[in-house]
Design a protein around this motif. Structure first.
Motif, PDB file in Angstrom:
ATOM      1  N   SER A 248       3.714   2.735   3.248  1.00  0.00           N
ATOM      2  CA  SER A 248       3.124   3.261   4.483  1.00  0.00           C
ATOM      3  C   SER A 248       3.855   2.749   5.722  1.00  0.00           C
ATOM      4  CB  SER A 248       1.640   2.928   4.550  1.00  0.00           C
ATOM      5  OG  SER A 248       1.439   1.543   4.517  1.00  0.00           O
ATOM      6  N   TYR A 249       4.271   1.484   5.710  1.00  0.00           N
ATOM      7  CA  TYR A 249       5.003   0.975   6.874  1.00  0.00           C
ATOM      8  C   TYR A 249       6.346   1.669   7.031  1.00  0.00           C
ATOM      9  CZ  TYR A 249       7.792  -1.961   9.895  1.00  0.00           C
ATOM     10  OH  TYR A 249       8.614  -2.392  10.904  1.00  0.00           O
TER      11      TYR A 249
ATOM     12  N   TYR B  32       0.537  -3.867  10.442  1.00  0.00           N
ATOM     13  CA  TYR B  32       0.454  -3.641   8.991  1.00  0.00           C
ATOM     14  C   TYR B  32       0.273  -4.952   8.240  1.00  0.00           C
ATOM     15  CZ  TYR B  32       1.350   1.351   8.724  1.00  0.00           C
ATOM     16  OH  TYR B  32       1.217   2.715   8.796  1.00  0.00           O
TER      17      TYR B  32
ATOM     18  N   PHE C 270       1.771  -1.308   1.468  1.00  0.00           N
ATOM     19  CA  PHE C 270       2.372  -1.832   2.695  1.00  0.00           C
ATOM     20  C   PHE C 270       3.796  -1.324   2.850  1.00  0.00           C
ATOM     21  CE2 PHE C 270       5.098  -5.241   4.446  1.00  0.00           C
ATOM     22  CZ  PHE C 270       4.680  -5.191   5.767  1.00  0.00           C
TER      23      PHE C 270
ATOM     24  N   PHE D 152      -5.690   1.052   5.047  1.00  0.00           N
ATOM     25  CA  PHE D 152      -6.126  -0.142   4.332  1.00  0.00           C
ATOM     26  C   PHE D 152      -7.645  -0.222   4.207  1.00  0.00           C
ATOM     27  CE2 PHE D 152      -1.806  -1.293   5.496  1.00  0.00           C
ATOM     28  CZ  PHE D 152      -1.346  -1.699   4.258  1.00  0.00           C
TER      29      PHE D 152
ATOM     30  N   HIS E 251      -3.307  -6.212   8.388  1.00  0.00           N
ATOM     31  CA  HIS E 251      -4.223  -5.485   7.506  1.00  0.00           C
ATOM     32  C   HIS E 251      -4.022  -5.852   6.042  1.00  0.00           C
ATOM     33  CE1 HIS E 251      -6.327  -3.100  10.438  1.00  0.00           C
ATOM     34  NE2 HIS E 251      -5.183  -2.759  11.004  1.00  0.00           N
ATOM     35  N   VAL E 252      -2.783  -6.054   5.621  1.00  0.00           N
ATOM     36  CA  VAL E 252      -2.530  -6.452   4.237  1.00  0.00           C
ATOM     37  C   VAL E 252      -3.160  -7.815   3.949  1.00  0.00           C
ATOM     38  CG1 VAL E 252      -0.728  -7.177   2.620  1.00  0.00           C
ATOM     39  CG2 VAL E 252      -0.447  -5.094   3.930  1.00  0.00           C
TER      40      VAL E 252
ATOM     41  N   HIS F 263       5.718   5.239   8.247  1.00  0.00           N
ATOM     42  CA  HIS F 263       5.228   5.232   9.625  1.00  0.00           C
ATOM     43  C   HIS F 263       6.329   4.833  10.600  1.00  0.00           C
ATOM     44  CE1 HIS F 263       1.528   4.180  12.311  1.00  0.00           C
ATOM     45  NE2 HIS F 263       2.407   4.911  12.950  1.00  0.00           N
ATOM     46  N   ASN F 264       7.095   3.807  10.244  1.00  0.00           N
ATOM     47  CA  ASN F 264       8.164   3.333  11.118  1.00  0.00           C
ATOM     48  C   ASN F 264       9.261   4.389  11.266  1.00  0.00           C
ATOM     49  OD1 ASN F 264       9.244   1.349  12.802  1.00  0.00           O
ATOM     50  ND2 ASN F 264      10.566   0.599  11.177  1.00  0.00           N
TER      51      ASN F 264
ATOM     52  N   LEU G  42       4.563  -2.935  15.173  1.00  0.00           N
ATOM     53  CA  LEU G  42       3.925  -2.166  14.106  1.00  0.00           C
ATOM     54  C   LEU G  42       3.899  -2.978  12.812  1.00  0.00           C
ATOM     55  CD1 LEU G  42       2.675   0.573  13.351  1.00  0.00           C
ATOM     56  CD2 LEU G  42       4.964   1.318  12.695  1.00  0.00           C
ATOM     57  N   PHE G  43       4.953  -3.731  12.576  1.00  0.00           N
ATOM     58  CA  PHE G  43       5.019  -4.580  11.388  1.00  0.00           C
ATOM     59  C   PHE G  43       3.876  -5.586  11.368  1.00  0.00           C
ATOM     60  CE2 PHE G  43       6.448  -8.429   9.218  1.00  0.00           C
ATOM     61  CZ  PHE G  43       6.744  -7.918   7.963  1.00  0.00           C
TER      62      PHE G  43
ATOM     63  N   PRO H  82      -2.870   2.435  10.241  1.00  0.00           N
ATOM     64  CA  PRO H  82      -2.954   1.326   9.275  1.00  0.00           C
ATOM     65  C   PRO H  82      -4.392   0.901   8.993  1.00  0.00           C
ATOM     66  CG  PRO H  82      -1.419   0.788  11.028  1.00  0.00           C
ATOM     67  CD  PRO H  82      -2.081   2.067  11.402  1.00  0.00           C
TER      68      PRO H  82
END
Length: 123
Positions: free
Chosen positions: A19-20, A39, A16, A108, A42-43, A23-24, A35-36, A104
């Motif tokens: 990748s976040y 993510y 998390f 994941f 999915h986590v 990506h951000n 976007l947060f 995401p």
């Protein structure tokens, strides 16, 4: 069982954060959704699904694969309910927004599939 769940949680948190943040950093435009939150959804979903499949595999090993498939359908349905304004009400999603929804999911999904496959093969 608990050790595998804790290892999976650690892997998910590390994935998390990495990748976040990547990506951000790469996104240069403003998105119509957070976007947060994508993510984070999915986590949490992967953690719940993995823990549930772990529990089912421990108690009903022959039904663990079926439990995983059902939980995947629930995950997709809940995602669409939570993010319906971003997905359905915005007719003109830009390409970065589409990618921000799909990346995401695949990151994941692949992680979850590998972890569940290793779990089911060990049983």
């Amino acid at each position: 069982m608990t050790k595998r769940i804790l290892i999976m949680l650690a892997v998910l948190l590390l994935l998390f954060v990495l990748s976040y943040s990547i990506h951000n950093t790469l996104i240069s435009t403003d998105l119509s959704f957070s976007l947060f939150h994508v993510y984070l959804f999915h986590v949490i979903a992967v953690a719940i699904i993995y823990a549930t499949v772990e529990f089912v595999a421990e108690n009903l090993p022959t039904q663990a694969g079926n439990a995983y498939l059902v939980l995947m359908c629930f995950k997709i349905g809940i995602f669409l309910l939570i993010f319906k304004t971003a997905v359905f009400e915005n007719d003109a999603l830009t390409m970065p927004e589409r990618i921000a929804l799909v990346v995401p999911l695949f990151v994941f999904l692949i992680t979850e599939a590998i972890a569940v496959a290793k779990l089911l093969n060990s049983k």
